[in-house]
Each structure stands twice: as C-alpha cells, then as structure tokens.
Motif scaffolding. Structure first.
Motif, PDB file in Angstrom:
ATOM      1  N   LYS A   7       0.855  -1.191   0.000  1.00 50.10           N
ATOM      2  CA  LYS A   7       0.000   0.000   0.000  1.00 50.10           C
ATOM      3  C   LYS A   7       0.887   1.236   0.000  1.00 50.10           C
ATOM      4  CE  LYS A   7      -3.904  -1.714   2.646  1.00 50.10           C
ATOM      5  NZ  LYS A   7      -4.649  -1.529   3.887  1.00 50.10           N
ATOM      6  N   LEU A   8       0.556   2.175  -0.847  1.00 44.65           N
ATOM      7  CA  LEU A   8       1.309   3.425  -0.891  1.00 44.65           C
ATOM      8  C   LEU A   8       0.359   4.593  -0.701  1.00 44.65           C
ATOM      9  CD1 LEU A   8       3.609   2.871  -4.011  1.00 44.65           C
ATOM     10  CD2 LEU A   8       4.166   2.476  -1.614  1.00 44.65           C
ATOM     11  N   GLN A   9       0.886   5.629  -0.065  1.00 46.52           N
ATOM     12  CA  GLN A   9       0.124   6.848   0.096  1.00 46.52           C
ATOM     13  C   GLN A   9       1.071   8.023  -0.098  1.00 46.52           C
ATOM     14  OE1 GLN A   9      -1.961   6.753   3.842  1.00 46.52           O
ATOM     15  NE2 GLN A   9      -2.927   8.717   3.429  1.00 46.52           N
ATOM     16  N   ASN A  10       0.745   8.894  -1.021  1.00 47.96           N
ATOM     17  CA  ASN A  10       1.566  10.083  -1.326  1.00 47.96           C
ATOM     18  C   ASN A  10       3.031   9.738  -1.571  1.00 47.96           C
ATOM     19  OD1 ASN A  10      -0.719  11.626  -0.848  1.00 47.96           O
ATOM     20  ND2 ASN A  10      -0.200  11.849   1.324  1.00 47.96           N
ATOM     21  N   TYR A  11       3.253   8.614  -2.211  1.00 46.66           N
ATOM     22  CA  TYR A  11       4.633   8.203  -2.457  1.00 46.66           C
ATOM     23  C   TYR A  11       4.985   8.485  -3.916  1.00 46.66           C
ATOM     24  CZ  TYR A  11       8.778   5.301  -2.661  1.00 46.66           C
ATOM     25  OH  TYR A  11      10.057   4.859  -2.822  1.00 46.66           O
ATOM     26  N   TYR A  44      12.007  -1.645  -1.877  1.00 46.00           N
ATOM     27  CA  TYR A  44      13.385  -1.578  -1.385  1.00 46.00           C
ATOM     28  C   TYR A  44      13.416  -0.732  -0.103  1.00 46.00           C
ATOM     29  CZ  TYR A  44      18.497  -1.004  -1.785  1.00 46.00           C
ATOM     30  OH  TYR A  44      19.846  -1.028  -1.572  1.00 46.00           O
ATOM     31  N   PHE A  45      12.704   0.374  -0.151  1.00 44.89           N
ATOM     32  CA  PHE A  45      12.675   1.280   1.001  1.00 44.89           C
ATOM     33  C   PHE A  45      11.971   0.629   2.191  1.00 44.89           C
ATOM     34  CE2 PHE A  45      11.957   5.026   3.520  1.00 44.89           C
ATOM     35  CZ  PHE A  45      13.008   5.852   3.189  1.00 44.89           C
ATOM     36  N   LEU A  46      10.890  -0.072   1.906  1.00 46.16           N
ATOM     37  CA  LEU A  46      10.146  -0.767   2.959  1.00 46.16           C
ATOM     38  C   LEU A  46      11.052  -1.764   3.685  1.00 46.16           C
ATOM     39  CD1 LEU A  46       7.221  -1.103   4.110  1.00 46.16           C
ATOM     40  CD2 LEU A  46       6.956  -3.001   2.530  1.00 46.16           C
ATOM     41  N   ALA A  47      11.988  -2.361   2.926  1.00 45.45           N
ATOM     42  CA  ALA A  47      12.881  -3.357   3.521  1.00 45.45           C
ATOM     43  C   ALA A  47      14.044  -2.699   4.256  1.00 45.45           C
ATOM     44  CB  ALA A  47      13.412  -4.290   2.439  1.00 45.45           C
ATOM     45  N   LEU A  84       4.532  -4.490   7.785  1.00 40.86           N
ATOM     46  CA  LEU A  84       5.565  -3.467   7.869  1.00 40.86           C
ATOM     47  C   LEU A  84       4.941  -2.120   7.522  1.00 40.86           C
ATOM     48  CD1 LEU A  84       8.499  -5.175   5.905  1.00 40.86           C
ATOM     49  CD2 LEU A  84       8.094  -5.185   8.345  1.00 40.86           C
ATOM     50  N   ASP A  85       5.330  -1.099   8.237  1.00 43.65           N
ATOM     51  CA  ASP A  85       4.769   0.225   8.048  1.00 43.65           C
ATOM     52  C   ASP A  85       5.851   1.279   8.149  1.00 43.65           C
ATOM     53  OD1 ASP A  85       2.172   1.438   7.767  1.00 43.65           O
ATOM     54  OD2 ASP A  85       1.503  -0.090   9.220  1.00 43.65           O
ATOM     55  N   LEU A  86       5.920   2.139   7.154  1.00 44.94           N
ATOM     56  CA  LEU A  86       6.906   3.212   7.209  1.00 44.94           C
ATOM     57  C   LEU A  86       6.218   4.522   6.886  1.00 44.94           C
ATOM     58  CD1 LEU A  86      10.189   2.238   5.330  1.00 44.94           C
ATOM     59  CD2 LEU A  86       9.965   2.885   7.714  1.00 44.94           C
ATOM     60  N   VAL A  87       6.421   5.521   7.726  1.00 45.04           N
ATOM     61  CA  VAL A  87       5.915   6.852   7.418  1.00 45.04           C
ATOM     62  C   VAL A  87       7.107   7.781   7.279  1.00 45.04           C
ATOM     63  CG1 VAL A  87       4.534   8.789   8.226  1.00 45.04           C
ATOM     64  CG2 VAL A  87       3.749   6.455   8.614  1.00 45.04           C
ATOM     65  N   ILE A  88       7.156   8.443   6.132  1.00 45.21           N
ATOM     66  CA  ILE A  88       8.266   9.359   5.888  1.00 45.21           C
ATOM     67  C   ILE A  88       7.707  10.771   5.923  1.00 45.21           C
ATOM     68  CG2 ILE A  88      10.097   9.988   4.276  1.00 45.21           C
ATOM     69  CD1 ILE A  88       9.059   7.125   2.942  1.00 45.21           C
ATOM     70  N   LYS A  93      11.626   9.565   9.716  1.00 47.05           N
ATOM     71  CA  LYS A  93      10.750   8.444   9.386  1.00 47.05           C
ATOM     72  C   LYS A  93      10.432   7.625  10.617  1.00 47.05           C
ATOM     73  CE  LYS A  93      14.979   6.800   7.386  1.00 47.05           C
ATOM     74  NZ  LYS A  93      15.710   6.727   6.146  1.00 47.05           N
ATOM     75  N   LYS A  94       9.249   7.008  10.580  1.00 45.76           N
ATOM     76  CA  LYS A  94       8.825   6.151  11.678  1.00 45.76           C
ATOM     77  C   LYS A  94       8.547   4.769  11.127  1.00 45.76           C
ATOM     78  CE  LYS A  94       6.811   9.287  14.998  1.00 45.76           C
ATOM     79  NZ  LYS A  94       5.653  10.160  15.098  1.00 45.76           N
ATOM     80  N   ALA A  95       9.011   3.754  11.832  1.00 43.04           N
ATOM     81  CA  ALA A  95       8.845   2.392  11.349  1.00 43.04           C
ATOM     82  C   ALA A  95       8.006   1.601  12.339  1.00 43.04           C
ATOM     83  CB  ALA A  95      10.204   1.732  11.181  1.00 43.04           C
ATOM     84  N   LYS A  96       7.061   0.806  11.813  1.00 40.71           N
ATOM     85  CA  LYS A  96       6.246  -0.053  12.676  1.00 40.71           C
ATOM     86  C   LYS A  96       6.310  -1.483  12.188  1.00 40.71           C
ATOM     87  CE  LYS A  96       2.645   3.201  14.033  1.00 40.71           C
ATOM     88  NZ  LYS A  96       1.232   3.542  13.744  1.00 40.71           N
ATOM     89  N   LEU A  97       6.374  -2.404  13.149  1.00 46.51           N
ATOM     90  CA  LEU A  97       6.297  -3.833  12.855  1.00 46.51           C
ATOM     91  C   LEU A  97       5.025  -4.342  13.497  1.00 46.51           C
ATOM     92  CD1 LEU A  97       9.829  -5.352  13.565  1.00 46.51           C
ATOM     93  CD2 LEU A  97       8.673  -5.175  11.367  1.00 46.51           C
ATOM     94  N   ASN A  98       4.119  -4.902  12.699  1.00 54.13           N
ATOM     95  CA  ASN A  98       2.825  -5.340  13.238  1.00 54.13           C
ATOM     96  C   ASN A  98       2.216  -4.275  14.136  1.00 54.13           C
ATOM     97  OD1 ASN A  98       2.658  -7.750  11.912  1.00 54.13           O
ATOM     98  ND2 ASN A  98       3.622  -8.933  13.552  1.00 54.13           N
ATOM     99  N   ASN A  99       2.189  -3.041  13.628  1.00 49.59           N
ATOM    100  CA  ASN A  99       1.597  -1.887  14.309  1.00 49.59           C
ATOM    101  C   ASN A  99       2.350  -1.424  15.552  1.00 49.59           C
ATOM    102  OD1 ASN A  99      -0.516  -1.816  12.445  1.00 49.59           O
ATOM    103  ND2 ASN A  99      -1.618  -3.374  13.618  1.00 49.59           N
TER     104      ASN A  99
END
Lengths: 373, 199
Positions: A7-11, A44-47, A84-88, A93-99
């Motif tokens: 899922k992408l948002q404003n990317y 790639y960025f998500l990883a 996996l969740d990344l907000v830039i 940036k903030k990273a979440k694993l299983n929320n």
C-alpha cells in the motif's frame, strides 16, 4: 518470504495504491516515467529504510504532501504474516512492525530481505570505494541487526575522534591521554567492524566462486579480497584490535596535522580478483558486468544461509541490458520459487521460456492495473 | 486566531521544557489560567528559587543549598570510596537504593568533542584535587552511562587516577535484574558474559 500486499500513500507519483502480488513472478509493464521503478524503490525502502536512488528521503514524498506512507504485508516461510509500516515525513521516518512502533531502525531492518538488480550494479565493481563500502554495509546490515548496531556506534565514535583531532589540530586542546582513550575505544570498534566484514566476505566467497564459474563456464575464478592497510589473513579479533591500536599510536602526528582519522573501516575497500587480476583495473566491461551479476546472485544465496529464507528479487530494467546467457543465469534463480519483480517497457524483453505465467501489472501514470489472463 | 500575548508567551515558555510540544504547552497554559492565584504565585516562586537558592557543592559538585552538601558533611559515611556520576540527579537514584554509603562526585556531563565538551568543562580538576587532599580515598567507582561517550570518560578518568594507586572500578553492565536472557539483545548479553563473576 514474499510480499503479499503493498500500500502506498503520497509516495512519489502514487497518491494512493493498494495492490496484491503473486508469490512468483510479477512484471511491471509500462512506458517510461509512469512509475515502474518507483514501485520497486518503495519495496526496497520498505525493507531497508533507504532508497537506492536518492539519499534524501524527502524526494519520496509526493509533491505538495506532508508525508508519504509505505506499508506491506509479508508472508514468511512458516506462513506467518508480518505487517511493515513506514511513514516518511519532513522531520524523519517512523517504522512499525505489526503496528508496534520501533524506536530503532536497526530492529526494523532485516524483517523483509530484498536484493535489487539494476544497471547501476556495475558501479559496485567500477565505481569508487565509497560505493562498495555502502554496498557491504547495506547488505550485511539486512542480514544482521548486530552489524547495524556496531556500525552506528562505530560512526559515533569516529565522529568524536575526528572532532577531537580537529581540536588538537587547531591547538584548542592538548590532552594526549584523552586521544589515547579515544583511539583505544575506536580501535575496538574498528576491529569489530573489520572482523564481521571478513566473516561475511568469507561466506560470500564460497557462493560467488561457484556462481561465477558457472556464468563463465569455468573460465574465470573470482575472489573477493578485503583491502585495508594491513593483511587480514588469518587474523583474530584481538590481532586486528592490536594492529589498529599500534598503528594509531604511530600516526598521531600525521592525524593531528590533518585533523581527521586516517585509518579504519571507513577507508577500507574490497577488491574483485578475476584469475588473480583486479577486475576493476584489468577487466573488460563484459567481465565487470559478470562480476556484478555474480555478486548479487551470491548475495541472494548468502541471505538464504543467514536468515533461512530467500529474499525477494527486484529487477530494475536489467533484462534488456543482459545478453541471453546472463539473463538465463539470473532467471534460473527465480526457478527456486523466489518472488521476483521485473520492470520492463516491453514484455518481449522477457524470455517466455524462462518466465512462465507472470502476473502482469500495467503501470500508467501512477495507476496500476492487473492484466486479465 | 492568535492568542493574547500573555498566554502565547506562557505557551512559549512551557515549550522550552524537554518533551513538551505546542499542544501540551497550550493545555498546560490553559490549566495554569484555571489555577488559584496563590498557587500560581507559589509555582513561579519555586521556579525562581530553584535557580537562585541552589549552588553546587564545593567538594563534590552536587546541588545543595549550603556550601557543602549534606552527603559530603555526613562523617558517618564511608570516606574511602567515591562514586562518580554524570549528573546530580543520578545521585538521587543511586542513594535511594540503600546499597552504597560512600561519597559522590558529579562530573556535570561526559566528554564529547562533537558537543565541544572537553576535560576542562567537567568537574575533573575538582575530583583530582579532592583525591590529592584526601588520602583516605581508596576506591573510585565510575558510574557514567553505558554509552560510547560514558565509556570513554570512564577510561579517561581511570588513566588519570590509577597512577596514584587508587583502585578504579566501573559499574557492571549486563542483564537487568529480573529479566530473561531470551529478551536481551546481543550487545547486552556480550557485556554480561564479559563482566561475569565467580560464585
């Protein structure tokens, strides 16, 4: 492992996207500048929480937006799901694993493993040492959180030492005992980093030798050598630590004069020897290309060894660049059931013999459409 | 809309505090408006008093209202050990545990060339003079944080003090009490193994 959903948002040029993938082969098909590579970059960025195209994270945020979000659902081999969740945003940036928010990126990286093949891979062989250092740090980092942590402490100690050498250079400080302390401490981190790099390279060597022999039909023997100011052959962690320590003691004056740390992993390099000759200096373009390909393929195997699961493969516009033989080698990896993403402008570039039943996604101007089969 | 000046200034002041953003600061400012006048007066007085009535102890650098802090003037304490901490607030944590009855010394930070903090910016000279004048001190326990900077500061102090024949020790790092090995990260485990002790 494979990415089930992205899922992408404003990317970049994607305002909002929700797409499901096949666990086998996915082809992003579309004209130039429609957003094919942006999708690979997002994965790639998500990883790795870094882009292979830009060092400025803000470039990833869609023009006029405040933040970009990448989320993905990854299925691991034991069929467990990981979100996996990344907000830039402009402030980081903030990273979440299983929320669950991860305070340190080092505990986030490594949950999704990727290997990217792109035309720029050649620069790992041809380019400057900085590119090779970045390559090994990124790749070893995604296999070992410990390596990432050591690297981040190494960098902070290096910064402190450089700041102090600058002070000594400008006569704003004169305490040599403190330089001793900083040098000993720095030596310990240098040894730690060099030693883990050597261990990884040794493991990489066994794979790359086999793969390269295969690609070149046993004509070339490829060897990777770690290049620092002393020979690392057979040295233990303590040996390396002592070598660094002694070396710093001998070079205080030079370092103070220059106001910067002159030795350490931040100055080291790796060399690729083909039949005992440095391929960077003596190799043809074709040889260099083969070395780059072998290196990436060896990395795929190394990740499998280290984390117990194959990474996902991202093939950015490489098929049109490779001749049939190299293409065959690359695509034969996919046969092992590795999830693969391929970008291409024309499906004709992809050998239908090698790529069976691909999931084709048409990309036009930031929109993705699944092709009906 | 803009807030009237007195309250927007108060919001700005609250925002100077660590960990307070604009939203929290605004909430605090409006809460302050709802407080009794003498409560607010007391609050303001406390702020001023903390800044004007506190000094640092001439011997150890701890915060105190006297010239010499209560710990340094307490002769019943063990005069042969000094525990070195980064900040005065660390003394509170350490003294509350009831496992140490010696003296303290506050460095006022750690060595960090990047932030422009060198040996002369910390209370190191004070410590060395103290050791010179007070021959009773047998052991220096260094309790700087387990960061690379804290570690380098500890090593530095050890190099200065050890030649005088004083025993220098460092707080143990490793497994937290009551924790599971399973959940400890590799670095913590490593230092726990390195710092093991015989039983």
């Amino acid at each position: 492992m494979f990415v089930k959903e992205l899922k992408l948002q404003n990317y970049r040029n994607y305002e909002s996207l929700d797409v499901n993938f096949s666990p086998a082969i996915n082809v992003f098909l579309g004209e130039n500048a429609q957003g094919k590579t942006n999708l690979l970059e997002a994965m790639y960025f998500l990883a790795l929480t870094r882009s292979h195209r830009t060092s400025n994270d803000k470039d990833l945020i869609k023009w006029g937006s405040e933040f970009a979000r990448i989320s993905g659902t990854v299925i691991k081999d034991n069929s467990s799901r990981l979100k996996l969740d990344l907000v830039i945003s402009k402030s980081g940036k903030k990273a979440k694993l299983n929320n669950l928010e991860q305070r340190k990126l080092s505990s986030y990286i490594g949950n999704l493993n990727v290997v990217l093949f792109s035309p720029e891979d050649l620069s790992i062989v041809k380019g400057n040492p900085g590119i090779r250092r970045k390559f090994i740090d990124m790749e070893f980092g995604q296999m070992s959180a410990q390596y990432l942590k050591t690297m981040s402490q190494f960098r902070s100690v290096l910064k402190q030492r450089n700041a102090y050498l600058k002070k000594l250079q400008h006569h704003q400080a004169k305490d040599m005992i403190y330089l001793d302390v900083l040098s000993d401490q720095f030596s310990a981190y240098c040894a730690e980093v060099v030693f883990s790099r050597l261990q990884f390279l040794q493991k990489l060597q066994t794979h790359i030798e086999k793969i390269h022999a295969n690609i070149t039909e046993d004509n070339e023997k490829l060897k990777i050598v770690y290049n620092t100011f002393f020979s690392t052959d057979g040295k233990s962690l303590e040996n390396i630590y002592d070598t660094f320590k002694d070396n710093f003691k001998k070079n205080y004056q030079r370092e103070i004069q220059r106001g910067v740390t002159l030795f350490g992993p931040h100055r080291d390099d790796i060399k690729f020897l083909v039949n005992e000759k440095n391929v960077q200096d003596f190799g043809s373009q074709g040889q260099q290309r083969s070395v780059a390909l072998s290196l990436k393929l060896a990395e795929v195997e190394l990740i499998k060894d280290q984390v117990g699961d194959y990474p996902i493969l991202l093939l950015d516009d490489v098929l049109s660049e490779l001749d049939h033989k190299r293409q065959t080698h690359l695509l034969s990896s996919i046969k092992k059931g590795i999830q693969t993403f391929i970008t291409t402008t024309s499906i004709d570039d992809v050998d239908p013999e090698l790529v069976k039943d691909p999931n084709i996604l048409n990309i036009t101007n930031g929109k993705v459409q699944q092709e009906e089969i | 809309m803009k807030y009237p000046e007195p309250i927007s200034k108060l919001i700005d002041s609250y925002m100077m505090l660590p960990g307070i953003g604009r939203k929290t600061a605004t909430r605090m400012a409006f809460f302050t408006l709802g407080m009794e006048k003498d409560q607010v007066q007391e609050f303001a007085d406390n702020l001023i008093s903390a800044k004007t009535d506190l000094k640092s102890c001439k011997i150890c650098g701890n915060i105190t209202t006297e010239e010499i802090c209560p710990i340094c003037s307490d002769k019943s304490r063990d005069q042969s050990t000094i525990l070195v901490v980064e900040q005065a607030k660390d003394i509170m944590s350490l003294d509350d545990m009831n496992g140490y009855n010696g003296l303290y010394h506050v460095l006022g930070g750690v060595l960090s060339p990047v932030d422009g903090i060198g040996p002369e910016d910390l209370n190191i000279k004070l410590l060395l003079n103290r050791l010179k004048q007070n021959q009773a001190v047998k052991e220096l326990i260094i309790a700087t944080n387990a960061t690379p900077e804290g570690e380098a500061t500890a090593q530095y102090l050890a190099k200065l003090v050890k030649p005088a024949g004083i025993k220098v020790t460092r707080l143990a790092h490793g497994l937290a009490v009551g924790s599971d090995i399973e959940y400890a990260d590799e670095m913590t485990l490593k230092s726990a193994v390195l710092g093991r002790r015989e039983i």
